[in-house]
Design a protein around this motif. Structure first.
Motif, PDB file in Angstrom:
ATOM      1  N   PHE A   1      38.456  39.414  43.133  1.00  0.00           N
ATOM      2  CA  PHE A   1      38.973  39.718  44.475  1.00  0.00           C
ATOM      3  C   PHE A   1      38.283  38.815  45.502  1.00  0.00           C
ATOM      4  CE2 PHE A   1      41.039  44.192  44.588  1.00  0.00           C
ATOM      5  CZ  PHE A   1      41.743  43.936  43.427  1.00  0.00           C
TER       6      PHE A   1
ATOM      7  N   THR B   1      52.062  41.524  40.837  1.00  0.00           N
ATOM      8  CA  THR B   1      50.959  42.475  40.669  1.00  0.00           C
ATOM      9  C   THR B   1      51.142  43.595  41.686  1.00  0.00           C
ATOM     10  OG1 THR B   1      49.542  41.139  42.122  1.00  0.00           O
ATOM     11  CG2 THR B   1      49.222  40.876  39.754  1.00  0.00           C
TER      12      THR B   1
ATOM     13  N   ALA C   1      42.871  37.070  43.025  1.00  0.00           N
ATOM     14  CA  ALA C   1      43.504  38.175  43.765  1.00  0.00           C
ATOM     15  C   ALA C   1      42.807  38.368  45.105  1.00  0.00           C
ATOM     16  CB  ALA C   1      43.451  39.448  42.938  1.00  0.00           C
TER      17      ALA C   1
ATOM     18  N   ASP D   1      51.959  39.651  45.158  1.00  0.00           N
ATOM     19  CA  ASP D   1      51.092  40.836  45.180  1.00  0.00           C
ATOM     20  C   ASP D   1      51.689  41.851  46.151  1.00  0.00           C
ATOM     21  OD1 ASP D   1      48.752  42.246  44.502  1.00  0.00           O
ATOM     22  OD2 ASP D   1      47.618  41.422  46.186  1.00  0.00           O
TER      23      ASP D   1
ATOM     24  N   ARG E   1      37.994  40.163  49.425  1.00  0.00           N
ATOM     25  CA  ARG E   1      37.038  41.265  49.645  1.00  0.00           C
ATOM     26  C   ARG E   1      35.597  40.767  49.560  1.00  0.00           C
ATOM     27  NH1 ARG E   1      39.837  46.804  47.233  1.00  0.00           N
ATOM     28  NH2 ARG E   1      41.939  46.228  47.927  1.00  0.00           N
TER      29      ARG E   1
HETATM   30  O1  G3P Z   1      46.255  43.395  43.986  1.00  0.00           O
HETATM   31  C1  G3P Z   1      44.904  43.459  44.289  1.00  0.00           C
HETATM   32  C2  G3P Z   1      44.425  42.621  45.455  1.00  0.00           C
HETATM   33  O2  G3P Z   1      45.161  41.461  45.587  1.00  0.00           O
HETATM   34  C3  G3P Z   1      44.171  43.388  46.705  1.00  0.00           C
HETATM   35  O3  G3P Z   1      44.001  42.582  47.850  1.00  0.00           O
HETATM   36  O4  G3P Z   1      43.903  42.274  50.299  1.00  0.00           O
HETATM   37  O5  G3P Z   1      43.687  44.588  49.331  1.00  0.00           O
HETATM   38  O6  G3P Z   1      41.857  42.934  49.073  1.00  0.00           O
HETATM   39  P1  G3P Z   1      43.323  43.126  49.202  1.00  0.00           P
END
Ligand code: G3P
Length: 214
Positions: A129, A26, A163, A6, A132
């Protein structure tokens, strides 16, 4: 479980590619912004490094704009997956892409109902996610478990792409719960290799061997 990295950093992707365990990449607009280059420049480079799914996110907020961007992005390389947000417009675009055999990743998924809608629209991947959700006091892993159950109940082929992974334990639990893919930041990916007993063991083996030949 497939492992994606990522990041938008070409240096990180190049180094990760040498590890031999990275299946895809990603990106998102925030990750691309950190590179100082445009999304399309970065995607054009990534496809040369990794031979696997590469998620490139649309910027438009209306379905027609997303479709136009996605058509253009998918011309870059057959491995480009179009990342659309979990909105009514994003899901309309997802359905269009699915009907036109273009792979999609529905991002910013925070509930199993959202994942259900994305799967019904033919999404290739949904991106819950985890981190988050943890940030706001929820349990991101519960969401992976719920989506796994929903997709299994109805045999949806949509893959769960865990993710917003922040630490190795997210990867451990996601793999136990049956996430199809984990997309992992480079620093977390490197941490997966570590265990204090491995380091101690390697050190002791080398020490013993050196003693035996001296
Ligand atoms: O690519 C999307 C995701 O993995 C974002 O992660 O750490 O910004 O919540 P984060």
């Amino acid at each position: 479980m497939q492992i994606f990295i990522d990041t938008g950093s070409l240096e990180e992707i190049k180094e990760a590619a040498t590890f031999g365990i990275v299946d895809g990449v990603t990106t998102n607009p925030s990750l691309i912004a950190k590179t100082g280059k445009s999304r399309d420049e970065i995607i054009n480079e990534i496809v040369k490094i990794i031979d696997g799914p590469i998620s490139a996110e649309v910027i438009s907020t209306d379905s027609q704009g997303m479709i136009e961007e996605g058509k253009m992005l998918s011309k870059i390389h057959k491995n480009v997956t179009i990342k659309v947000p979990m909105t009514i417009e994003g899901i309309k675009a997802c359905k269009w892409f699915s009907d036109n055999k273009i792979k999609t990743n529905v991002t910013l998924v925070f509930s199993s109902n959202q994942a259900l809608l994305a799967a019904k629209a033919g999404a290739t991947y949904v991106s819950p996610f985890i981190g988050r959700l943890d940030d706001i006091g929820h349990d991101g892993m519960n969401l992976i478990e719920e989506i796994r159950q929903v997709f299994d109940n109805y045999a949806f082929p949509t893959q769960i792409l865990a993710a917003s992974i922040r630490h190795p334990d997210h990867v451990r639990v996601a793999s136990m719960l049956g996430a199809d893919v984990a997309t992992i930041p480079f620093d977390v990916l490197k941490k997966l290799y570590n265990h204090v007993l491995t380091d101690k063991g390697v050190e002791a083996f080398l020490k013993d061997y050196k003693k035996s030949i001296s």
